[in-house]
Design a protein around this motif. Structure first.
Motif, PDB file in Angstrom:
ATOM      1  N   LEU A   1       4.436 -10.824  13.028  1.00 56.51           N
ATOM      2  CA  LEU A   1       3.440  -9.981  12.368  1.00 56.51           C
ATOM      3  C   LEU A   1       2.074 -10.654  12.371  1.00 56.51           C
ATOM      4  N   GLY A   2       1.876 -11.582  13.295  1.00 57.31           N
ATOM      5  CA  GLY A   2       0.593 -12.259  13.409  1.00 57.31           C
ATOM      6  C   GLY A   2      -0.398 -11.448  14.208  1.00 57.31           C
ATOM      7  N   CYS A   3      -1.532 -12.079  14.525  1.00 56.12           N
ATOM      8  CA  CYS A   3      -2.601 -11.378  15.243  1.00 56.12           C
ATOM      9  C   CYS A   3      -2.303 -11.225  16.725  1.00 56.12           C
ATOM     10  N   ASP A   4      -1.533 -12.138  17.306  1.00 51.42           N
ATOM     11  CA  ASP A   4      -1.171 -12.034  18.712  1.00 51.42           C
ATOM     12  C   ASP A   4       0.140 -12.761  18.934  1.00 51.42           C
ATOM     13  N   ALA A   5       0.639 -12.650  20.142  1.00 55.05           N
ATOM     14  CA  ALA A   5       1.965 -13.194  20.445  1.00 55.05           C
ATOM     15  C   ALA A   5       2.007 -14.712  20.393  1.00 55.05           C
ATOM     16  N   HIS A   6       0.852 -15.358  20.473  1.00 52.40           N
ATOM     17  CA  HIS A   6       0.819 -16.817  20.540  1.00 52.40           C
ATOM     18  C   HIS A   6       0.704 -17.467  19.161  1.00 52.40           C
ATOM     19  N   ARG A   7       0.399 -16.664  18.142  1.00 50.80           N
ATOM     20  CA  ARG A   7       0.317 -17.215  16.791  1.00 50.80           C
ATOM     21  C   ARG A   7       1.651 -17.032  16.097  1.00 50.80           C
ATOM     22  N   THR A   8       2.215 -18.116  15.632  1.00 53.23           N
ATOM     23  CA  THR A   8       3.593 -18.089  15.133  1.00 53.23           C
ATOM     24  C   THR A   8       3.705 -18.296  13.628  1.00 53.23           C
ATOM     25  N   GLU A   9       2.562 -18.327  12.910  1.00 49.61           N
ATOM     26  CA  GLU A   9       2.673 -18.568  11.469  1.00 49.61           C
ATOM     27  C   GLU A   9       3.250 -17.373  10.722  1.00 49.61           C
ATOM     28  N   HIS A  10       3.254 -16.191  11.392  1.00 52.91           N
ATOM     29  CA  HIS A  10       3.827 -14.999  10.767  1.00 52.91           C
ATOM     30  C   HIS A  10       5.046 -14.500  11.553  1.00 52.91           C
ATOM     31  N   VAL A  11       5.821 -15.413  12.064  1.00 54.26           N
ATOM     32  CA  VAL A  11       7.061 -15.067  12.751  1.00 54.26           C
ATOM     33  C   VAL A  11       8.207 -15.147  11.745  1.00 54.26           C
ATOM     34  N   TYR A  12       9.013 -14.095  11.700  1.00 55.75           N
ATOM     35  CA  TYR A  12      10.112 -14.028  10.740  1.00 55.75           C
ATOM     36  C   TYR A  12      11.415 -13.767  11.473  1.00 55.75           C
ATOM     37  N   ARG A  13      12.421 -14.498  11.065  1.00 55.08           N
ATOM     38  CA  ARG A  13      13.768 -14.284  11.602  1.00 55.08           C
ATOM     39  C   ARG A  13      14.539 -13.439  10.590  1.00 55.08           C
ATOM     40  N   VAL A  14      14.911 -12.255  11.037  1.00 53.82           N
ATOM     41  CA  VAL A  14      15.529 -11.290  10.128  1.00 53.82           C
ATOM     42  C   VAL A  14      16.935 -10.936  10.602  1.00 53.82           C
ATOM     43  N   TYR A  15      17.876 -11.038   9.676  1.00 50.40           N
ATOM     44  CA  TYR A  15      19.241 -10.580   9.954  1.00 50.40           C
ATOM     45  C   TYR A  15      19.341  -9.121   9.536  1.00 50.40           C
ATOM     46  N   VAL A  16      19.792  -8.281  10.443  1.00 49.08           N
ATOM     47  CA  VAL A  16      19.945  -6.854  10.178  1.00 49.08           C
ATOM     48  C   VAL A  16      21.311  -6.412  10.692  1.00 49.08           C
ATOM     49  N   SER A  17      22.034  -5.698   9.850  1.00 48.21           N
ATOM     50  CA  SER A  17      23.338  -5.191  10.289  1.00 48.21           C
ATOM     51  C   SER A  17      23.571  -3.809   9.681  1.00 48.21           C
ATOM     52  N   THR A  18      24.084  -2.910  10.505  1.00 46.91           N
ATOM     53  CA  THR A  18      24.377  -1.539  10.088  1.00 46.91           C
ATOM     54  C   THR A  18      25.878  -1.301  10.150  1.00 46.91           C
ATOM     55  N   PHE A  19      26.397  -0.632   9.135  1.00 44.03           N
ATOM     56  CA  PHE A  19      27.828  -0.381   9.040  1.00 44.03           C
ATOM     57  C   PHE A  19      28.067   1.123   8.956  1.00 44.03           C
ATOM     58  N   LEU A  20      28.397   1.704  10.091  1.00 41.86           N
ATOM     59  CA  LEU A  20      28.647   3.136  10.162  1.00 41.86           C
ATOM     60  C   LEU A  20      29.957   3.465   9.454  1.00 41.86           C
ATOM     61  N   GLY A  21      29.946   4.509   8.644  1.00 41.73           N
ATOM     62  CA  GLY A  21      31.134   4.908   7.904  1.00 41.73           C
ATOM     63  C   GLY A  21      31.235   4.283   6.529  1.00 41.73           C
ATOM     64  N   PHE A  22      30.255   3.457   6.160  1.00 40.89           N
ATOM     65  CA  PHE A  22      30.297   2.783   4.869  1.00 40.89           C
ATOM     66  C   PHE A  22      29.287   3.352   3.879  1.00 40.89           C
ATOM     67  N   GLY A  23      28.684   4.506   4.212  1.00 40.19           N
ATOM     68  CA  GLY A  23      27.844   5.199   3.247  1.00 40.19           C
ATOM     69  C   GLY A  23      28.702   5.866   2.183  1.00 40.19           C
TER      70      GLY A  23
END
Length: 336
Positions: free
Chosen positions: A28-50
């Protein structure tokens, strides 16, 4: 948690050793070369668990078990309203019919028993660092994290129980247990008296007991949140904005904008800094625009002067004496 699926997403610290293919990395930084706003996010979706999909799976299990038991024991349980299948996940004395064979159910309103019955539907395994259906889940630092629960998490806590906001497992379980054990007739009377949220309907009242138990088990048995976890807030809005999946898509598509540098309108200094940097970095563009506008004005003025000069030449006093003579046309020489 929606009606069909359930999702979980959170940032994983860089100190946590997790395979890259299990994480989504967002800049989410200003460009691809700036890494101070890089976030590692775990995301998982579980179909049928609503909430609704889980209820459908549960009802299919009731149908299957009733059919097997009746066939083996020669019984006719569930075939009529006088011999219903007892369902602890429905409010006390609520009668319902499910499936193509119209299996008759009657609620017993036992929240703890409902939770126990629902645990196998989580498909948990004995492996560590796993969640629903044995899917890998990176460790969560519960002491330093804050989560928000949307959609069904909010509806379950607020629409009927009216305890949305900061989640307290003990308070929630107590309110859900009281709701489940209340007579269906009483719940309907409360509904018609307007004691619940304005958008809560009879469908919500009917399956509130089940969904309360399902939400509790998904959170604590599925995602392994401690019962004493204090940093979960159930919400419909965050900063007066409804949070939907589209917000995540926008964040990803605009990930090279300096979002973190423009956080709040009240932070004047941050905005002043942003405006200053914007004008400094784009001064050539502004100068070019200025000169283009100035040149356009000069050309326009020159054109007006030229038009005025031509008009003065065409309409001199000596060339139009006939206008002063009553609009009579002068005698013009005819050339052959």
């Amino acid at each position: 948690m929606g009606g069909v699926s359930t999702q979980i997403a959170y940032e994983v610290p860089k100190s946590e050793e997790v395979a890259k293919n299990l994480l989504a990395e967002f800049n989410l930084g200003c460009d691809a070369h700036r890494t101070e706003h890089v976030y590692r996010v775990y995301v998982s979706t579980f179909l049928g668990f609503g909430g609704n999909a889980a209820r459908q799976r549960y009802e299919k299990s009731l149908l299957r078990n009733a059919s097997t038991r009746n066939r083996l024991l020669g019984q006719r349980v569930g075939e009529t309203a006088e011999t219903p299948v007892l369902d602890p996940c429905l409010p006390t004395d609520l009668q319902d019919e499910v499936g193509p064979s119209r299996l008759h159910l009657r609620g017993t309103g036992d929240f703890d028993r409902c939770r126990q019955i629902l645990q196998p539907f989580l498909n948990r395994t004995n492996d560590t660092l796993t969640s629903l259906s044995g899917v890998y889940q990176p460790a969560i630092d519960y002491n330093r994290s804050q989560f928000y629960g949307f959609s069904e998490f909010y509806y379950c806590t607020e629409d009927v129980l009216r305890i949305g906001g900061t989640y307290n497992a003990t308070e929630y379980a107590r309110a859900a247990k009281d709701y489940c054990s209340t007579q269906w007739k009483t719940l309907r009377e409360r509904f018609h008296s307007g004691l619940y949220a304005s958008h809560a309907d009879l469908h919500r009242l009917k399956y509130q007991c089940f969904k309360s138990a399902w939400m509790y088990e998904v959170l604590h048995s599925g995602f392994s949140f401690p019962a004493g976890y204090k940093n979960l807030k159930t919400a419909l809005l965050v900063y007066d904005k409804e949070v939907q999946w589209t917000l995540g898509a926008i964040l990803y598509r605009t990930r090279f904008l300096p979002l973190r540098d423009i956080q709040q309108d009240s932070l004047r200094g941050v905005h002043s800094h942003w405006r200053h940097s914007f004008f400094v970095n784009n001064h050539y563009l502004f100068l070019a625009c200025f000169f283009i506008v100035l040149l356009s004005i000069i050309l326009y003025v020159l054109r007006l002067r030229r038009i005025h000069r031509r008009s003065a030449q065409l309409y001199t006093p000596s060339s139009v004496p006939w206008l002063e003579a009553g609009l009579r046309s002068p005698t013009l020489p005819v050339s052959l």
